[in-house]
Motif scaffolding. Sequence first.
Motif, mmCIF file in Angstrom:
data_model
loop_
_atom_site.group_PDB
_atom_site.id
_atom_site.type_symbol
_atom_site.label_atom_id
_atom_site.label_comp_id
_atom_site.label_asym_id
_atom_site.label_seq_id
_atom_site.Cartn_x
_atom_site.Cartn_y
_atom_site.Cartn_z
ATOM 1 N N MET A 1 11.964 8.970 -13.594
ATOM 2 C CA MET A 1 12.328 8.436 -12.167
ATOM 3 C C MET A 1 11.350 8.749 -11.130
ATOM 4 O O MET A 1 10.941 8.134 -10.393
ATOM 5 N N ASN A 2 10.589 10.228 -11.408
ATOM 6 C CA ASN A 2 9.957 10.760 -10.343
ATOM 7 C C ASN A 2 8.639 9.856 -10.460
ATOM 8 O O ASN A 2 8.063 9.730 -9.471
ATOM 9 N N LYS A 3 8.182 9.445 -11.501
ATOM 10 C CA LYS A 3 6.856 8.753 -11.947
ATOM 11 C C LYS A 3 7.017 7.401 -10.922
ATOM 12 O O LYS A 3 6.119 7.032 -10.516
ATOM 13 N N LYS A 4 8.300 6.832 -10.685
ATOM 14 C CA LYS A 4 8.443 5.463 -10.510
ATOM 15 C C LYS A 4 8.243 5.832 -8.871
ATOM 16 O O LYS A 4 7.776 4.958 -8.087
ATOM 17 N N SER A 5 8.983 6.797 -8.431
ATOM 18 C CA SER A 5 8.821 7.061 -6.892
ATOM 19 C C SER A 5 7.467 7.334 -6.407
ATOM 20 O O SER A 5 6.980 7.279 -5.383
ATOM 21 N N GLY A 6 6.752 8.150 -7.615
ATOM 22 C CA GLY A 6 5.316 8.340 -6.964
ATOM 23 C C GLY A 6 4.499 7.177 -6.826
ATOM 24 O O GLY A 6 3.777 7.224 -6.099
ATOM 25 N N THR A 7 4.742 6.400 -7.759
ATOM 26 C CA THR A 7 3.565 4.957 -7.736
ATOM 27 C C THR A 7 4.084 4.191 -6.535
ATOM 28 O O THR A 7 3.225 3.695 -5.727
ATOM 29 N N SER A 8 5.303 4.167 -5.987
ATOM 30 C CA SER A 8 5.698 3.511 -5.116
ATOM 31 C C SER A 8 5.139 4.173 -3.743
ATOM 32 O O SER A 8 5.001 3.498 -2.861
ATOM 33 N N LYS A 9 4.959 5.495 -3.643
ATOM 34 C CA LYS A 9 4.828 6.290 -2.591
ATOM 35 C C LYS A 9 2.966 6.047 -2.578
ATOM 36 O O LYS A 9 2.461 5.890 -1.461
ATOM 37 N N ASP A 10 2.488 5.861 -3.672
ATOM 38 C CA ASP A 10 1.136 5.681 -3.763
ATOM 39 C C ASP A 10 0.679 4.086 -3.074
ATOM 40 O O ASP A 10 -0.232 4.124 -2.455
ATOM 41 N N ALA A 11 1.450 3.267 -3.540
ATOM 42 C CA ALA A 11 1.468 1.980 -3.102
ATOM 43 C C ALA A 11 1.581 1.790 -1.561
ATOM 44 O O ALA A 11 1.013 1.184 -0.762
ATOM 45 N N ALA A 12 2.658 2.580 -0.926
ATOM 46 C CA ALA A 12 2.936 2.542 0.475
ATOM 47 C C ALA A 12 1.667 3.161 1.112
ATOM 48 O O ALA A 12 1.373 2.720 2.267
ATOM 49 N N ASP A 13 1.171 4.247 0.498
ATOM 50 C CA ASP A 13 0.088 5.135 1.306
ATOM 51 C C ASP A 13 -1.119 3.934 1.366
ATOM 52 O O ASP A 13 -1.772 4.121 2.384
ATOM 53 N N LYS A 14 -1.309 3.308 0.411
ATOM 54 C CA LYS A 14 -2.231 2.344 0.234
ATOM 55 C C LYS A 14 -2.190 1.272 1.158
ATOM 56 O O LYS A 14 -3.439 0.816 1.898
ATOM 57 N N LEU A 15 -0.993 0.828 1.359
ATOM 58 C CA LEU A 15 -0.633 -0.381 2.447
ATOM 59 C C LEU A 15 -0.971 0.204 3.733
ATOM 60 O O LEU A 15 -1.530 -0.594 4.449
ATOM 61 N N VAL A 16 -0.488 1.369 4.043
ATOM 62 C CA VAL A 16 -0.883 2.012 5.381
ATOM 63 C C VAL A 16 -2.234 2.169 5.524
ATOM 64 O O VAL A 16 -2.719 1.967 6.838
ATOM 65 N N LYS A 17 -2.971 2.688 4.728
ATOM 66 C CA LYS A 17 -4.442 2.772 4.928
ATOM 67 C C LYS A 17 -5.246 1.454 5.067
ATOM 68 O O LYS A 17 -6.018 1.360 6.141
ATOM 69 N N ASN A 18 -4.703 0.424 4.372
ATOM 70 C CA ASN A 18 -5.255 -0.961 4.711
ATOM 71 C C ASN A 18 -5.030 -1.505 6.146
ATOM 72 O O ASN A 18 -5.821 -1.875 6.699
ATOM 73 N N ILE A 19 -3.697 -1.201 6.431
ATOM 74 C CA ILE A 19 -3.319 -1.595 7.757
ATOM 75 C C ILE A 19 -4.150 -1.047 8.949
ATOM 76 O O ILE A 19 -4.676 -1.462 9.846
ATOM 77 N N ARG A 20 -4.200 0.341 8.857
ATOM 78 C CA ARG A 20 -4.953 1.085 9.690
ATOM 79 C C ARG A 20 -6.494 0.839 9.815
ATOM 80 O O ARG A 20 -7.101 0.504 10.853
ATOM 81 N N ARG A 21 -7.033 0.264 8.649
ATOM 82 C CA ARG A 21 -8.546 0.013 8.416
ATOM 83 C C ARG A 21 -8.544 -1.011 9.119
ATOM 84 O O ARG A 21 -9.515 -1.706 9.909
ATOM 85 N N LYS A 22 -7.716 -2.193 8.835
ATOM 86 C CA LYS A 22 -7.755 -3.721 9.549
ATOM 87 C C LYS A 22 -7.455 -3.563 11.136
ATOM 88 O O LYS A 22 -8.123 -4.587 11.711
ATOM 89 N N THR A 23 -6.513 -2.766 11.450
ATOM 90 C CA THR A 23 -6.407 -2.856 12.878
ATOM 91 C C THR A 23 -6.994 -1.776 13.592
ATOM 92 O O THR A 23 -6.841 -1.740 14.845
ATOM 93 N N ARG A 24 -8.023 -1.264 12.841
ATOM 94 C CA ARG A 24 -9.063 -0.108 13.799
ATOM 95 C C ARG A 24 -9.801 -0.967 15.004
ATOM 96 O O ARG A 24 -10.277 -1.921 14.600
ATOM 97 N N ARG A 25 -9.794 -0.422 16.033
ATOM 98 C CA ARG A 25 -10.270 -1.148 17.138
ATOM 99 C C ARG A 25 -11.883 -0.626 17.065
ATOM 100 O O ARG A 25 -12.311 0.387 16.825
#
Length: 124
Positions: A1-25
């Motif tokens: 179970m811990n492994k599953k939540s870790g991968t979803s956290k990694d995916a969320a972090d990656k998504l946030v980084k991509n959003i920040r990169r694309k919305t960078r002024r």
Amino acid sequence: MNKKSGTSKDAADKLVKNIRRKTRRLHATEEKIRIVLAGLQGEESIAALCRREGISESLYYSWSKEFLEAGKQRLAGDTARQATSPEVKELRSESAALKEVVADLTLENRLLKKSILGDGEYEE
């Protein structure tokens, strides 16, 4: 179970980084110069200027440092400019053509040397 939540956290972090990169002024050079000059005038604090412009103080200070260093180099007489892309392409093609000429002359020189007899007379 811990492994599953870790991968979803990694995916969320990656998504946030991509959003920040694309919305960078991205700031235009003229805008950076205007902001740095406003800060150098000293009419308002750097913190207030940065809040008004929506940038961090560290970003302002890095722009300011780059601006002053460029001015310092220019005043010191370091006026070497960067070659433009078409100039680089032209120089590379000219270099290739010159290398071909050198190769042709070297080959011709070797052939002439081989046509000379060992005693210094030319072969007829």
